[in-house]
Design a protein around this motif. Structure first.
Motif, mmCIF file in Angstrom:
data_model
loop_
_atom_site.group_PDB
_atom_site.id
_atom_site.type_symbol
_atom_site.label_atom_id
_atom_site.label_comp_id
_atom_site.label_asym_id
_atom_site.label_seq_id
_atom_site.Cartn_x
_atom_site.Cartn_y
_atom_site.Cartn_z
ATOM 1 N N MET A 1 0.803 -1.208 0.000
ATOM 2 C CA MET A 1 0.000 0.000 0.000
ATOM 3 C C MET A 1 0.839 1.261 0.000
ATOM 4 O O MET A 1 0.515 2.211 -0.654
ATOM 5 N N ALA A 2 1.938 1.256 0.770
ATOM 6 C CA ALA A 2 2.763 2.459 0.836
ATOM 7 C C ALA A 2 3.350 2.792 -0.529
ATOM 8 O O ALA A 2 3.556 3.947 -0.849
ATOM 9 N N GLY A 3 3.592 1.755 -1.370
ATOM 10 C CA GLY A 3 4.152 1.989 -2.689
ATOM 11 C C GLY A 3 3.241 2.819 -3.573
ATOM 12 O O GLY A 3 3.684 3.651 -4.338
ATOM 13 N N VAL A 4 1.920 2.572 -3.475
ATOM 14 C CA VAL A 4 0.967 3.330 -4.277
ATOM 15 C C VAL A 4 0.925 4.780 -3.818
ATOM 16 O O VAL A 4 0.844 5.702 -4.617
ATOM 17 N N GLN A 5 0.998 5.010 -2.507
ATOM 18 C CA GLN A 5 0.945 6.365 -1.981
ATOM 19 C C GLN A 5 2.230 7.132 -2.295
ATOM 20 O O GLN A 5 2.233 8.349 -2.251
ATOM 21 N N ASP A 6 3.308 6.416 -2.576
ATOM 22 C CA ASP A 6 4.572 7.068 -2.888
ATOM 23 C C ASP A 6 4.679 7.413 -4.374
ATOM 24 O O ASP A 6 5.723 7.819 -4.841
ATOM 25 N N GLN A 7 3.600 7.224 -5.116
ATOM 26 C CA GLN A 7 3.546 7.542 -6.537
ATOM 27 C C GLN A 7 2.499 8.633 -6.759
ATOM 28 O O GLN A 7 1.450 8.624 -6.121
ATOM 29 N N LEU A 8 2.803 9.562 -7.638
ATOM 30 C CA LEU A 8 1.835 10.599 -7.991
ATOM 31 C C LEU A 8 1.646 10.593 -9.498
ATOM 32 O O LEU A 8 2.626 10.533 -10.243
ATOM 33 N N GLU A 9 0.411 10.677 -9.920
ATOM 34 C CA GLU A 9 0.114 10.771 -11.342
ATOM 35 C C GLU A 9 -0.069 12.257 -11.654
ATOM 36 O O GLU A 9 -0.909 12.930 -11.047
ATOM 37 N N ILE A 10 0.743 12.760 -12.587
ATOM 38 C CA ILE A 10 0.778 14.200 -12.864
ATOM 39 C C ILE A 10 0.595 14.450 -14.351
ATOM 40 O O ILE A 10 1.164 13.745 -15.186
ATOM 41 N N LYS A 11 -0.201 15.470 -14.656
ATOM 42 C CA LYS A 11 -0.246 15.972 -16.029
ATOM 43 C C LYS A 11 0.191 17.426 -15.972
ATOM 44 O O LYS A 11 -0.034 18.133 -14.988
ATOM 45 N N PHE A 12 0.843 17.844 -17.028
ATOM 46 C CA PHE A 12 1.392 19.193 -17.102
ATOM 47 C C PHE A 12 0.557 19.992 -18.093
ATOM 48 O O PHE A 12 0.492 19.656 -19.269
ATOM 49 N N ARG A 13 -0.073 21.055 -17.623
ATOM 50 C CA ARG A 13 -0.933 21.899 -18.459
ATOM 51 C C ARG A 13 -0.103 23.041 -19.021
ATOM 52 O O ARG A 13 0.490 23.828 -18.278
ATOM 53 N N LEU A 14 -0.042 23.120 -20.345
ATOM 54 C CA LEU A 14 0.690 24.181 -21.028
ATOM 55 C C LEU A 14 -0.188 25.420 -21.159
ATOM 56 O O LEU A 14 -1.406 25.343 -20.979
ATOM 57 N N THR A 15 0.407 26.547 -21.484
ATOM 58 C CA THR A 15 -0.334 27.817 -21.520
ATOM 59 C C THR A 15 -1.435 27.849 -22.576
ATOM 60 O O THR A 15 -2.393 28.586 -22.435
ATOM 61 N N ASP A 16 -1.318 27.008 -23.620
ATOM 62 C CA ASP A 16 -2.363 26.983 -24.645
ATOM 63 C C ASP A 16 -3.505 26.032 -24.290
ATOM 64 O O ASP A 16 -4.435 25.846 -25.058
ATOM 65 N N GLY A 17 -3.448 25.415 -23.109
ATOM 66 C CA GLY A 17 -4.502 24.524 -22.646
ATOM 67 C C GLY A 17 -4.264 23.060 -22.956
ATOM 68 O O GLY A 17 -5.012 22.202 -22.500
ATOM 69 N N SER A 18 -3.228 22.752 -23.735
ATOM 70 C CA SER A 18 -2.916 21.350 -24.025
ATOM 71 C C SER A 18 -2.135 20.762 -22.842
ATOM 72 O O SER A 18 -1.651 21.487 -21.970
ATOM 73 N N ASP A 19 -2.045 19.443 -22.819
ATOM 74 C CA ASP A 19 -1.406 18.751 -21.701
ATOM 75 C C ASP A 19 -0.267 17.864 -22.176
ATOM 76 O O ASP A 19 -0.281 17.359 -23.294
ATOM 77 N N ILE A 20 0.688 17.662 -21.277
ATOM 78 C CA ILE A 20 1.703 16.620 -21.411
ATOM 79 C C ILE A 20 1.386 15.631 -20.301
ATOM 80 O O ILE A 20 1.318 15.998 -19.136
ATOM 81 N N GLY A 21 1.195 14.372 -20.655
ATOM 82 C CA GLY A 21 0.880 13.366 -19.643
ATOM 83 C C GLY A 21 -0.591 13.024 -19.660
ATOM 84 O O GLY A 21 -1.286 13.343 -20.620
ATOM 85 N N PRO A 22 -1.059 12.371 -18.641
ATOM 86 C CA PRO A 22 -0.459 12.146 -17.327
ATOM 87 C C PRO A 22 0.609 11.042 -17.336
ATOM 88 O O PRO A 22 0.611 10.165 -18.180
ATOM 89 N N LYS A 23 1.477 11.152 -16.348
ATOM 90 C CA LYS A 23 2.565 10.207 -16.172
ATOM 91 C C LYS A 23 2.758 10.020 -14.665
ATOM 92 O O LYS A 23 2.541 10.953 -13.900
ATOM 93 N N THR A 24 3.169 8.842 -14.258
ATOM 94 C CA THR A 24 3.361 8.543 -12.841
ATOM 95 C C THR A 24 4.816 8.763 -12.452
ATOM 96 O O THR A 24 5.731 8.339 -13.156
ATOM 97 N N PHE A 25 4.997 9.458 -11.315
ATOM 98 C CA PHE A 25 6.328 9.749 -10.785
ATOM 99 C C PHE A 25 6.387 9.341 -9.323
ATOM 100 O O PHE A 25 5.410 9.513 -8.594
ATOM 101 N N PRO A 26 7.542 8.844 -8.845
ATOM 102 C CA PRO A 26 7.705 8.582 -7.412
ATOM 103 C C PRO A 26 7.689 9.901 -6.631
ATOM 104 O O PRO A 26 8.103 10.944 -7.153
ATOM 105 N N ALA A 27 7.242 9.859 -5.383
ATOM 106 C CA ALA A 27 7.183 11.056 -4.546
ATOM 107 C C ALA A 27 8.577 11.640 -4.298
ATOM 108 O O ALA A 27 8.714 12.827 -4.017
ATOM 109 N N ALA A 28 9.615 10.820 -4.437
ATOM 110 C CA ALA A 28 10.990 11.283 -4.215
ATOM 111 C C ALA A 28 11.568 12.017 -5.424
ATOM 112 O O ALA A 28 12.693 12.513 -5.376
ATOM 113 N N THR A 29 10.809 12.127 -6.522
ATOM 114 C CA THR A 29 11.284 12.808 -7.726
ATOM 115 C C THR A 29 11.439 14.297 -7.466
ATOM 116 O O THR A 29 10.554 14.929 -6.909
ATOM 117 N N SER A 30 12.569 14.862 -7.885
ATOM 118 C CA SER A 30 12.793 16.297 -7.701
ATOM 119 C C SER A 30 12.035 17.089 -8.757
ATOM 120 O O SER A 30 11.726 16.581 -9.839
#
Length: 117
Positions: A1-30
């Protein structure tokens, strides 16, 4: 269970409204690593894309994220829903070149002249 909580699914919204992602990153990612991921995935057809990590500003929950912080440090209990996708806004601010910085700091010359007849 802790492994799932240590992951975040993130999408990046660009200024024109389009997105990059979503993609999953570990919580330790800088944040700097996130920015490198954005650079690698930036759509080639978009003009004025970032050239370096310094050109990218990431905003999450109304805060500009610092490169040295991790996703875990930046997590907001009010905005991050377990199992949901977090949207981060991407702003591109190109860094001024040394030549542009010098030109901006030079005193302005008065270009008006008086002619006495």
């Amino acid at each position: 269970m802790a492994g799932v909580q240590d992951q975040l699914e993130i999408k990046f919204r660009l200024t024109d409204g389009s997105d990059i992602g979503p993609k999953t990153f570990p919580a330790a990612t800088s944040v700097a690593t996130l920015k490198e991921s954005i650079l690698a995935q930036w759509p080639k057809e978009k003009e004025n894309g970032p050239k370096t990590v310094k050109d990218v500003k990431l905003i999450s929950a109304g805060k500009i994220l610092e490169n040295s912080r991790t996703l875990g440090d930046c997590r907001s209990p009010l905005c991050d829903i377990p199992g949901g996708v977090t949207t981060m806004h991407v702003v591109v601010q190109h860094q001024a070149s040394e030549k542009e910085k010098k030109a901006a700091n030079e005193p302005k010359q008065n270009k008006c002249s008086c002619v006495i007849l």
